[in-house]
Design a protein around this motif. Sequence first.
Motif, PDB file in Angstrom:
ATOM      1  N   HIS A 375       0.056  11.124   5.574  1.00 52.85           N
ATOM      2  CA  HIS A 375      -0.423   9.795   5.985  1.00 52.85           C
ATOM      3  C   HIS A 375      -0.426   9.641   7.501  1.00 52.85           C
ATOM      4  O   HIS A 375      -0.361   8.512   8.012  1.00 52.85           O
ATOM      5  N   LYS A 378       2.113   7.334   9.197  1.00 57.51           N
ATOM      6  CA  LYS A 378       2.172   5.916   8.811  1.00 57.51           C
ATOM      7  C   LYS A 378       3.287   5.719   7.794  1.00 57.51           C
ATOM      8  O   LYS A 378       3.175   6.143   6.639  1.00 57.51           O
ATOM      9  N   ASP A 381       2.616   3.706   4.347  1.00 55.98           N
ATOM     10  CA  ASP A 381       1.901   4.460   3.318  1.00 55.98           C
ATOM     11  C   ASP A 381       2.792   5.558   2.740  1.00 55.98           C
ATOM     12  O   ASP A 381       2.766   5.822   1.535  1.00 55.98           O
ATOM     13  N   GLU A 385       4.042   6.023  -1.225  1.00 50.15           N
ATOM     14  CA  GLU A 385       3.867   7.260  -1.986  1.00 50.15           C
ATOM     15  C   GLU A 385       5.178   7.742  -2.578  1.00 50.15           C
ATOM     16  O   GLU A 385       5.221   8.278  -3.689  1.00 50.15           O
TER      17      GLU A 385
END
Length: 406
Positions: A375, A378, A381, A385
């Motif tokens: 990501h 980030k 994010d 996950e």
Amino acid sequence: MELTTIKQRFGIIGNDESLNCALEIALRVASTDLSVLVTGESGVGKEFFPQIIHANSARKHGNYIAVNCGAIPEGTIDSELFGHEKGAFTGATESRKGYFEEADGGTIFLDEVAELPHTTQVRLLRVLQTGEFMRVGASKSAKTNVRVVAATNINLREAVSNGRFREDLYYRLNTVPITIPPLRERKGDITLLFRKFATDIATQYRMPVITLDDEARHLLENYRWPGNIRQLKNVAEQISAVEETRLITGEIIKKYLPDSAPNTIPMVMSGSAPASEVNTERELLYKILFDLRSDMSEMKRMVAELLAEKSYDAPKSDIAGLLPRGSYPIAPAVKSPAAEALYTDTEEVVDDGPKEEMTKEKAQKEAIIRALKRHNGKRRDAARELFISERTLYRKIKELGIDEIP
């Protein structure tokens, strides 16, 4: 109000008895001002229950504010919740109301409440007891009249026993407990939910709706769903968008499930780990297993080359990604915390050289680094996950000494 009406209004799908029981409790307690603690695994839909409580209460015309306690940095969370005065800290160029002040007369939802630091827990306890709070940098207290609904995906009793959560605050929040069942315990609702998500995506993009054969339904109903409803929605949307055929078979479903037989995998955690961190560690270990299986072909080539050179020193947990589906051994290796959750080959591998053990910390570190790289650094994010909160990810990055990912 009937449960059917509530389900239609808030888009809740399912007829499971435990789900209906949780909804009934929410409706009965809505007319009071008692604090409510909603518990359940990540992705089960805890966020709907404070909305139901607020919408059916006398405060329904007041503000409803939802706060993700795990997404606010520790240094600013007091200011976010209780406000601050001008000049209270660097950058405080003017006074600002906090969420508790904005929600006066309404309801405030504190999601991931277990992530609150101890100093903030003390402030929250005072609000619950007296309705009083102080802005950061203020010398006088202010009053607010709010209804507090909190939610968490960890065992707060364990957090209390480990000193991570105040006992007096726990009892204040837990006046009325509501427990949301995980998706794997709602087998009869899984197909209904899948059909709803598939229909929504088909309608949105004007495509034929996918249908499931008997084997596909069986696989869905018996899968463990570590990400719960959020993961099921993701799978339904992926299949609808990617697959050309509209009749989904068991073979197709297997491609989208990280492991088609998760109930055969024992999740044994180290007894030395704090019980309040078990969920986070288990989810990270699940993620490691999923990633290893997705890299099966590459891992096979690597191991073949290493064995040919007689210099194999990979951690035993990595061998889990090499096993073909359906050939799991009877028991996992338990030489390291990470290996406890992953299967190893039952055939003995002869090696005269030393083997590097995959510690729990190393396993978590590798999973976090992989998610951050995927990501582009980030964290929000990556946390989504990994099925953990953003605050937990911040803490793990600091504890494990992970450098910034470019």
